[in-house]
Motif scaffolding. Structure first.
Motif, PDB file in Angstrom:
ATOM      1  N   THR A 106      73.273   4.471  27.740  1.00 36.12           N
ATOM      2  CA  THR A 106      72.771   4.528  26.371  1.00 36.12           C
ATOM      3  C   THR A 106      71.880   5.752  26.236  1.00 36.12           C
ATOM      4  OG1 THR A 106      70.873   3.134  26.950  1.00 36.12           O
ATOM      5  CG2 THR A 106      72.852   2.032  26.120  1.00 36.12           C
ATOM      6  N   PRO A 107      71.773   6.351  25.053  1.00 41.64           N
ATOM      7  CA  PRO A 107      70.912   7.527  24.874  1.00 41.64           C
ATOM      8  C   PRO A 107      69.487   7.241  25.338  1.00 41.64           C
ATOM      9  CG  PRO A 107      72.303   7.225  22.954  1.00 41.64           C
ATOM     10  CD  PRO A 107      72.498   5.998  23.803  1.00 41.64           C
ATOM     11  N   GLY A 108      68.952   8.124  26.175  1.00 41.05           N
ATOM     12  CA  GLY A 108      67.602   7.961  26.689  1.00 41.05           C
ATOM     13  C   GLY A 108      67.496   7.107  27.940  1.00 41.05           C
ATOM     14  N   GLU A 109      68.611   6.509  28.386  1.00 38.79           N
ATOM     15  CA  GLU A 109      68.572   5.661  29.592  1.00 38.79           C
ATOM     16  C   GLU A 109      68.550   6.544  30.843  1.00 38.79           C
ATOM     17  OE1 GLU A 109      71.260   2.249  31.905  1.00 38.79           O
ATOM     18  OE2 GLU A 109      71.883   3.032  29.944  1.00 38.79           O
ATOM     19  N   PRO A 110      67.571   6.355  31.735  1.00 35.22           N
ATOM     20  CA  PRO A 110      67.499   7.192  32.950  1.00 35.22           C
ATOM     21  C   PRO A 110      68.633   6.875  33.912  1.00 35.22           C
ATOM     22  CG  PRO A 110      65.394   6.124  32.474  1.00 35.22           C
ATOM     23  CD  PRO A 110      66.426   5.443  31.633  1.00 35.22           C
ATOM     24  N   THR A 111      68.986   7.865  34.699  1.00 32.74           N
ATOM     25  CA  THR A 111      69.941   7.679  35.779  1.00 32.74           C
ATOM     26  C   THR A 111      69.516   8.545  36.952  1.00 32.74           C
ATOM     27  OG1 THR A 111      72.299   7.633  36.345  1.00 32.74           O
ATOM     28  CG2 THR A 111      71.527   9.543  35.085  1.00 32.74           C
TER      29      THR A 111
END
Length: 251
Positions: free
Chosen positions: A127-132
């Motif tokens: 999702t937009p803004g989700e860290p990885t």
């Protein structure tokens, strides 16, 4: 060897044994040149029969990770290959820019958690803004100038399917100088049939942020699995005047 989960149940036993031994070799728990435990010891350790151990060792021999003679099986001693003097583009499987090479002092690598650029998030199933998990790798020249930079964003499927990546949990276990050069081997041993797609271009010159100078070559790499899901997206940027990029390939 730990009991397999439902996703690993379909992986043949000899591949799971080979994967565990490969990890020991990669982490230097069995140093180069050291003797591996006997087939009997390995069969007891992993709760498998000796034929399964023999098949696992044969796979590692095929990968040139171990050698066997009348004394037993030993961890292979890596061969030191000379660095190419000119840029080389050959039809081989791409290697992941994952760790220190011969001149360790000139390589900087790190793992961290951060959100990818918004356009990449859907491709990584985030999702937009989700860290990885993000890997950054820089090759420095003798004077400290950056000759090559690479940044890799890992997808949600990659972190779920590849045990060697999933151990890097958010907020812990990330470290400096991580060695991910076996990444593509890890993908194969996880049962992923991977496809590499490379886009190579020469950006408009000059650009102030160019790595090592204004002459640049950029590579955009997308590695997908058999379902078409992106596993990792890598951008490589290097000075075309002073660095080289080599493909490695096996049929």
């Amino acid at each position: 060897m730990a009991q397999p989960d439902s996703e690993a149940a379909d992986v043949p036993l000899y591949l799971r044994v080979a994967a565990a031994l490969r990890e020991d070799l990669a982490q230097r728990r069995v140093p180069p040149g050291s003797r591996l435990p006997s087939e009997r010891s390995l069969s007891q350790r992993y709760h498998v029969n000796r034929q399964t151990v023999r098949s696992a060792l044969q796979l590692l021999r095929d990968e040139r990770l171990v050698v066997t003679d009348r004394r037993g099986t030993f961890a292979a001693v890596p061969e030191v290959e000379p660095e190419p003097t000119v840029p080389a583009l050959t039809a081989r499987r791409p290697t992941f820019p994952g760790g220190p090479r011969a001149a360790e002092a000139l390589v900087r690598a790190s793992l961290l958690w951060e959100a990818p650029p918004i356009p990449l998030a859907p491709r990584l199933l985030l999702t937009p803004g989700e860290p990885t998990l993000v890997h950054r790798h820089t090759v420095l020249g003798p004077q400290g100038a950056a000759l090559q930079r690479a940044v890799t964003w890992f997808s949600r499927p990659a972190l779920a399917e590849i045990p060697q990546l999933s151990r890097y949990r958010r907020g812990r276990d990330c470290r400096q100088q991580p060695d991910l050069r076996l990444l593509y081997h890890w993908m194969h041993q996880a049962g992923l049939r991977i496809t590499h797609r490379e886009s190579v271009r020469v950006p408009p010159a000059p650009v102030a942020t160019a790595a090592g100078g204004t002459a640049r070559l950029s590579v955009h790499r997308v590695v997908t699995d058999q379902h078409g899901h992106a596993l990792e997206i890598t951008d490589i940027d290097f000075s075309a005047q002073s660095a080289s990029w080599t493909y490695e390939f096996s049929a």
